[in-house]
Enzyme design. Structure first.
Site, PDB file in Angstrom:
ATOM      1  N   GLU A 204      36.045  23.938  34.298  1.00  0.00           N
ATOM      2  CA  GLU A 204      36.902  23.859  35.479  1.00  0.00           C
ATOM      3  C   GLU A 204      36.504  22.732  36.431  1.00  0.00           C
ATOM      4  OE1 GLU A 204      37.204  27.767  37.126  1.00  0.00           O
ATOM      5  OE2 GLU A 204      38.193  28.557  35.347  1.00  0.00           O
ATOM      6  N   LYS A 334      47.155  35.864  38.309  1.00  0.00           N
ATOM      7  CA  LYS A 334      47.281  34.904  37.212  1.00  0.00           C
ATOM      8  C   LYS A 334      48.581  35.206  36.476  1.00  0.00           C
ATOM      9  CE  LYS A 334      42.281  34.402  36.374  1.00  0.00           C
ATOM     10  NZ  LYS A 334      41.159  34.804  35.468  1.00  0.00           N
TER      11      LYS A 334
END
Length: 428
Positions: A204, A334
């Site tokens: 990430e 999400k």
């Protein structure tokens, strides 16, 4: 009427080099839009199921079957529907699949269609996506929860905590918050170099040094905040994603080399709160440890945001059970965990109506798609987690938020420390 005329799909690559689904939708008025689907590394067992090919191709991770599902079955089912009736479209997708976890047609194929339809409808309405989804009052810019040090499943190191984040809570605007976070990120690189630690990157975009412990990592980040000229807990706070599923097995948490109970993990987190300006802890315990979660929430939930990711998987039914049990006080959102935009919005609405905060989130396997930036503003979550200020698939979301802030002009409001009402900068 923005009637759906064509639906296409293809296999593309995500930020980890794995295949994912991209869907294109064309409306009868000539409007066109596309959406790409993300994928996670540490996933909850209750998430919508991705349809993967298996076999040797791409190590079994190909999505040709998901693409075929869109072209052969899902597309024909939604052609002729009104794109601006998102709930109707998404219900048609859910009914067509017919399983509770979207395993027949695949959550990845269903989500791609759901998001592409929403984008096409917003284009047809000549509205920015955040305005189309959120309505006329959407104006809150979220605090960027920047994952600047990666561990767990996002890095090949011995650090058990998956994400160490900085939250620029004291910034006056989103654009300034982004600058503050980027400056801390670069300061951390210098701190790591000085300490002789690796400055390689995790999935990430955060640094992935092999540090000795959680507290050692927090100390390094605190040094970086100060080196960048900011005050920890006032200008820039800290946050964690423990992703405890990854170090839980057979009823025990093997954390930093020691087997621990849920109560001992709770004691560990409570100790961190006394030493560091933590505003948020995500997935501190195993996803099915309801009793442990409830006890942890009762113990420290008045002092810190406790975010449920794998325990809730953006599923309104799981969230409702958690609310009834007194589990967590915030929901991680999400879109690919539940598989449609409508179900995502339902989960957010349930959370907000129940006094829970929400944090919109990316996945470790991302694309250049920026819909979660618009979603964060649309629902007024006040928080977004989309990685470090590095790697284009992460920065794309931050850049979209800059554009939204600019478009809103004087109406834009940055959530700042109001996003974390339980946090006290100086508990002493």
């Amino acid at each position: 009427m923005p009637i759906i005329e064509q639906v296409g799909a293809r296999e593309i690559l995500d930020s980890r080099g794995n295949p994912t689904v991209e869907v294109e939708v064309a409306l009868i008025d000539g409007t066109f839009a596309r959406a790409a689907v993300p994928s996670g590394a540490s996933t909850g067992e209750h998430e919508a199921v991705e349809l993967r090919d298996g076999g040797d191709r791409y190590g079994g991770k190909g999505v040709k079957k998901a693409v075929e599902a869109v072209l052969d079955e899902i597309g024909p089912a939604v052609i002729g529907l009104n794109a601006d009736d998102q709930r109707l479209v998404d219900q048609a997708l859910v009914d067509l699949d017919g399983t509770p976890d979207k395993s027949r047609l695949g959550g990845n194929s269903i989500l791609g269609v759901s998001l592409a339809v929403a984008k096409a409808a917003s284009e047809s309405a000549e509205l920015p996506l955040f305005r189309y989804i959120g309505g006329p009052n959407a104006h809150i810019l979220p605090v960027p929860m920047m994952n600047i040090l990666n561990g767990g499943a996002h890095a090949d190191t011995g650090v058990d905590i998956q994400e160490f984040m900085v939250a620029p809570i004291g910034a006056p605007s989103f654009s300034e918050a982004l600058r503050w976070g980027a400056e801390v990120y670069h300061a951390l690189k210098a701190v790591l170099k000085k300490a002789g630690l690796s400055t390689g990157l995790g999935d990430e975009g955060g640094f992935a040094p092999d540090v000795a412990s959680t507290t050692a990592a927090l100390d390094l980040i605190s040094q970086a905040i100060e080196a960048a000229g900011f005050k920890p807990g006032v200008d820039v706070a800290l946050a964690l994603d423990a992703a405890a599923n990854e170090f839980h097995a057979d009823g025990s948490y093997t954390f930093e080399g020691t087997p621990r109970t849920a109560a001992q993990m709770t004691e560990f987190y409570a100790g961190l709160l006394g030493s560091y300006p933590l505003v948020s802890i995500e997935d501190p315990l195993y996803e099915n440890d309801w009793d442990g979660w409830a006890a942890l929430t009762a113990e420290i939930g008045d002092r810190v945001q406790i975010v449920g990711d794998d325990v809730f998987v953006t599923n309104p039914e799981r969230l409702e059970e958690g609310i009834d049990r007194g589990v967590a006080n915030a929901l991680l959102v999400k879109v690919n965990q539940i598989g449609t935009l409508t179900e995502t919005l339902d989960a957010v609405a349930l959370a907000h109506h129940s006094g829970y905060r929400t944090m919109i989130s990316h996945r470790s396997g991302e694309t250049e798609d920026t819909i979660i930036a618009d979603l964060a503003v649309a629902v007024g979550s006040g928080q977004i987690k989309t990685g470090a200020p590095a790697r284009s698939e992460r920065v794309a979301k931050y850049n979209q938020l800059l554009r939204i802030e600019e478009a809103l002009g004087d109406a834009a409001r940055y959530a700042g420390d109001l996003a974390f009402p339980r946090f006290v900068a100086d508990p002493k």
